[in-house]
Design a protein around this motif. Structure first.
Motif, PDB file in Angstrom:
ATOM      1  N   PHE A 182      27.987   9.412  15.144  1.00 27.19           N
ATOM      2  CA  PHE A 182      27.792   9.110  13.733  1.00 27.19           C
ATOM      3  C   PHE A 182      26.485   8.357  13.524  1.00 27.19           C
ATOM      4  O   PHE A 182      26.083   7.545  14.363  1.00 27.19           O
ATOM      5  CB  PHE A 182      28.957   8.276  13.192  1.00 27.19           C
ATOM      6  N   MET A 183      25.851   8.660  12.415  1.00 23.56           N
ATOM      7  CA  MET A 183      24.658   7.937  11.988  1.00 23.56           C
ATOM      8  C   MET A 183      24.978   7.224  10.683  1.00 23.56           C
ATOM      9  O   MET A 183      25.560   7.817   9.771  1.00 23.56           O
ATOM     10  CB  MET A 183      23.477   8.894  11.805  1.00 23.56           C
ATOM     11  N   SER A 184      24.597   5.957  10.603  1.00 24.00           N
ATOM     12  CA  SER A 184      24.903   5.141   9.425  1.00 24.00           C
ATOM     13  C   SER A 184      23.631   4.583   8.810  1.00 24.00           C
ATOM     14  O   SER A 184      22.665   4.263   9.522  1.00 24.00           O
ATOM     15  CB  SER A 184      25.827   3.977   9.793  1.00 24.00           C
ATOM     16  N   ILE A 185      23.649   4.470   7.500  1.00 25.53           N
ATOM     17  CA  ILE A 185      22.602   3.789   6.751  1.00 25.53           C
ATOM     18  C   ILE A 185      23.154   2.441   6.297  1.00 25.53           C
ATOM     19  O   ILE A 185      24.229   2.368   5.701  1.00 25.53           O
ATOM     20  CB  ILE A 185      22.163   4.613   5.523  1.00 25.53           C
ATOM     21  N   GLN A 186      22.439   1.386   6.572  1.00 24.53           N
ATOM     22  CA  GLN A 186      22.901   0.044   6.249  1.00 24.53           C
ATOM     23  C   GLN A 186      22.993  -0.160   4.735  1.00 24.53           C
ATOM     24  O   GLN A 186      22.143   0.302   3.972  1.00 24.53           O
ATOM     25  CB  GLN A 186      21.960  -0.997   6.850  1.00 24.53           C
ATOM     26  N   THR A 187      24.045  -0.849   4.305  1.00 24.89           N
ATOM     27  CA  THR A 187      24.152  -1.313   2.928  1.00 24.89           C
ATOM     28  C   THR A 187      24.190  -2.837   2.941  1.00 24.89           C
ATOM     29  O   THR A 187      24.207  -3.464   3.992  1.00 24.89           O
ATOM     30  CB  THR A 187      25.432  -0.775   2.259  1.00 24.89           C
ATOM     31  N   PHE A 188      24.245  -3.438   1.757  1.00 24.42           N
ATOM     32  CA  PHE A 188      24.292  -4.896   1.711  1.00 24.42           C
ATOM     33  C   PHE A 188      25.555  -5.427   2.363  1.00 24.42           C
ATOM     34  O   PHE A 188      25.533  -6.436   3.053  1.00 24.42           O
ATOM     35  CB  PHE A 188      24.213  -5.392   0.263  1.00 24.42           C
ATOM     36  N   SER A 189      26.674  -4.742   2.166  1.00 23.86           N
ATOM     37  CA  SER A 189      27.949  -5.269   2.626  1.00 23.86           C
ATOM     38  C   SER A 189      28.348  -4.793   4.014  1.00 23.86           C
ATOM     39  O   SER A 189      29.338  -5.285   4.565  1.00 23.86           O
ATOM     40  CB  SER A 189      29.063  -4.917   1.629  1.00 23.86           C
ATOM     41  N   SER A 190      27.597  -3.842   4.595  1.00 29.00           N
ATOM     42  CA  SER A 190      28.008  -3.336   5.900  1.00 29.00           C
ATOM     43  C   SER A 190      26.838  -2.707   6.653  1.00 29.00           C
ATOM     44  O   SER A 190      25.997  -2.022   6.054  1.00 29.00           O
ATOM     45  CB  SER A 190      29.119  -2.296   5.740  1.00 29.00           C
ATOM     46  N   GLN A 191      26.812  -2.930   7.962  1.00 31.42           N
ATOM     47  CA  GLN A 191      25.816  -2.287   8.808  1.00 31.42           C
ATOM     48  C   GLN A 191      26.115  -0.805   8.978  1.00 31.42           C
ATOM     49  O   GLN A 191      25.212  -0.003   9.220  1.00 31.42           O
ATOM     50  CB  GLN A 191      25.787  -2.966  10.190  1.00 31.42           C
ATOM     51  N   ASN A 192      27.370  -0.434   8.898  1.00 31.97           N
ATOM     52  CA  ASN A 192      27.738   0.965   9.108  1.00 31.97           C
ATOM     53  C   ASN A 192      29.067   1.255   8.426  1.00 31.97           C
ATOM     54  O   ASN A 192      29.751   0.359   7.957  1.00 31.97           O
ATOM     55  CB  ASN A 192      27.838   1.283  10.610  1.00 31.97           C
ATOM     56  N   GLY A 193      29.396   2.544   8.350  1.00 29.34           N
ATOM     57  CA  GLY A 193      30.705   2.958   7.872  1.00 29.34           C
ATOM     58  C   GLY A 193      30.809   3.249   6.395  1.00 29.34           C
ATOM     59  O   GLY A 193      31.860   3.712   5.937  1.00 29.34           O
TER      60      GLY A 193
END
Length: 290
Positions: free
Chosen positions: A207-218
Motif C-alpha cells: 500500500f502507498m499512503s499520502i499523509q494527512t493532518f490527522s494520519s501518516q497513512n490509512g
C-alpha cells in the motif's frame, strides 16, 4: 525530476480551471453555515474541520481528488426499531452538507451505500470538486459512458448513484478514479479482484499512503503490487498533496490551534474562507494558494 512533474501536474490544473471557470462568489455564498439552523452550525464547523484534517483536504483544495469522504459515518439498521431517529440523523447531516459549497465547484452530499452488512446500512458524507470530476470523466469517457455517465456538468448525487449501482468491477474502477487513485493502481485493484474471483486466491499487495493532518497513512491510500516502484503519477500526487498539507498546517495553526474559541465550534469556516479569498471580496476554491 520530481519538481518538473509537480509543475506539470499543477499546470494541468491551471489549464482545467481556465477551461471550465467557476464563478467566484461573495463570502456569504462560500460555505454558508450561517443559514443553517443554529443547532447545526457548530456541527457544520466540526465536520468541515474533520474533512480538512483528513483526505477531503485534497478535494476542497488543489487538483488531487475529485471526491472524498469527510470522516463521519452513519449506521442505519435495515429494519430500524427507531425509524424516526434514523431519519432525523440523516436529515441533519443532509442539511449540514447542503452548506458545503463555494461557487459552482464544491458540492456536498450524504451517500447511502447500496449493500447492507450484518443488517446495517451505512451512509457517509461526501464532498466533490466538479472540475476534477469532469476531468476524470473526460479522460475515461469510454468507461464512464458504459455505466451511464455522459454529461459534462456532473452532480455528486448522480455520479454516486451511477458508480454505486454499477457491476462489481466497474464499481471498483469508478470509486478508484473518483477517489483520485493513480490509474495504474486502479487497474491493479480491478485486475486483482477478477483474479481472486476466478481462482479463490488472494492477490498479494502493498500500500502507498499520502499523509494527512490527522494520519501518516490509512486515509488516502491505494493498493499496489508487491515490489512496486513509485510512478511519475504517484510522485506528482505526493508532491502536490504535501504542498497543500504544508499550507493547511500553517492556516490551521493560525485559526484553530491559536484560537480561543471553544473547541466545540472551531474556526474552520474562517480558515477555509481565508484560503479561498482573492483579497478583493471574491471567494472560490481556485483562489487557494499552496
Amino acid at each position: 525530476m520530481t519538481r518538473t512533474i509537480q509543475r506539470m501536474f499543477l499546470g494541468a490544473w491551471l489549464i482545467l480551471a481556465f477551461a471550465h471557470p467557476t464563478f467566484a462568489v461573495p463570502q456569504a455564498e462560500c460555505f454558508p453555515f450561517e443559514r443553517l439552523e443554529p443547532r447545526l452550525q457548530a456541527r457544520a464547523r466540526r465536520l468541515l474541520l474533520a474533512a480538512l484534517d483528513r483526505e477531503a483536504l485534497f478535494t476542497l483544495v488543489g487538483p488531487v481528488k475529485p471526491w472524498s469522504t469527510c470522516g463521519e459515518m452513519l449506521t442505519i439498521p435495515a429494519d430500524p426499531p427507531d425509524h424516526a431517529h434514523s431519519e432525523a440523523s440523516v436529515a441533519d447531516l443532509t442539511s449540514v452538507l447542503s452548506a458545503f459549497r463555494c461557487g459552482e465547484d464544491i458540492e456536498g452530499q450524504v451517500h447511502f451505500y447500496a449493500y447492507p452488512h450484518g443488517g446495517v446500512r451505512f451512509a457517509e458524507p461526501y464532498v466533490m470538486k466538479r472540475s476534477l470530476a469532469r476531468k476524470i470523466i473526460t479522460e475515461h469517457s469510454d468507461f464512464f459512458r458504459g455505466i451511464g455517465v455522459t454529461h459534462d456538468n456532473p452532480s455528486l448525487p448522480g455520479l454516486l448513484l451511477n458508480v454505486e449501482q454499477a457491476g462489481r468491477y466497474d464499481r471498483f474502477r469508478g470509486y478508484g478514479l473518483f477517489f483520485g487513485y493513480p490509474s495504474s493502481a486502479v487497474d491493479f485493484f480491478v485486475s486483482a479482484a477478477k483474479t481472486e474471483d476466478q481462482t479463490g486466491e488472494f492477490v498479494a499487495r502493498e500500500f502507498m499512503s499520502i499523509q494527512t493532518f490527522s494520519s501518516q497513512n490509512g486515509q488516502f491510500v491505494w493498493a499496489v503490487p508487491v515490489g512496486h516502484q513509485e510512478t511519475s503519477e504517484e510522485t506528482a500526487i505526493r508532491w502536490t498533496a504535501q504542498s497543500i498539507l504544508d499550507r493547511y498546517r500553517s492556516l490551521r495553526t493560525e485559526w484553530i490551534e491559536n484560537s480561543d474559541e471553544p473547541t466545540d465550534s472551531p474556526k474552520s469556516l474562517e480558515l477555509i474562507r481565508e484560503w479561498f479569498h482573492d483579497g478583493n471580496g471574491d471567494y472560490s476554491p481556485e483562489h487557494a494558494k499552496f
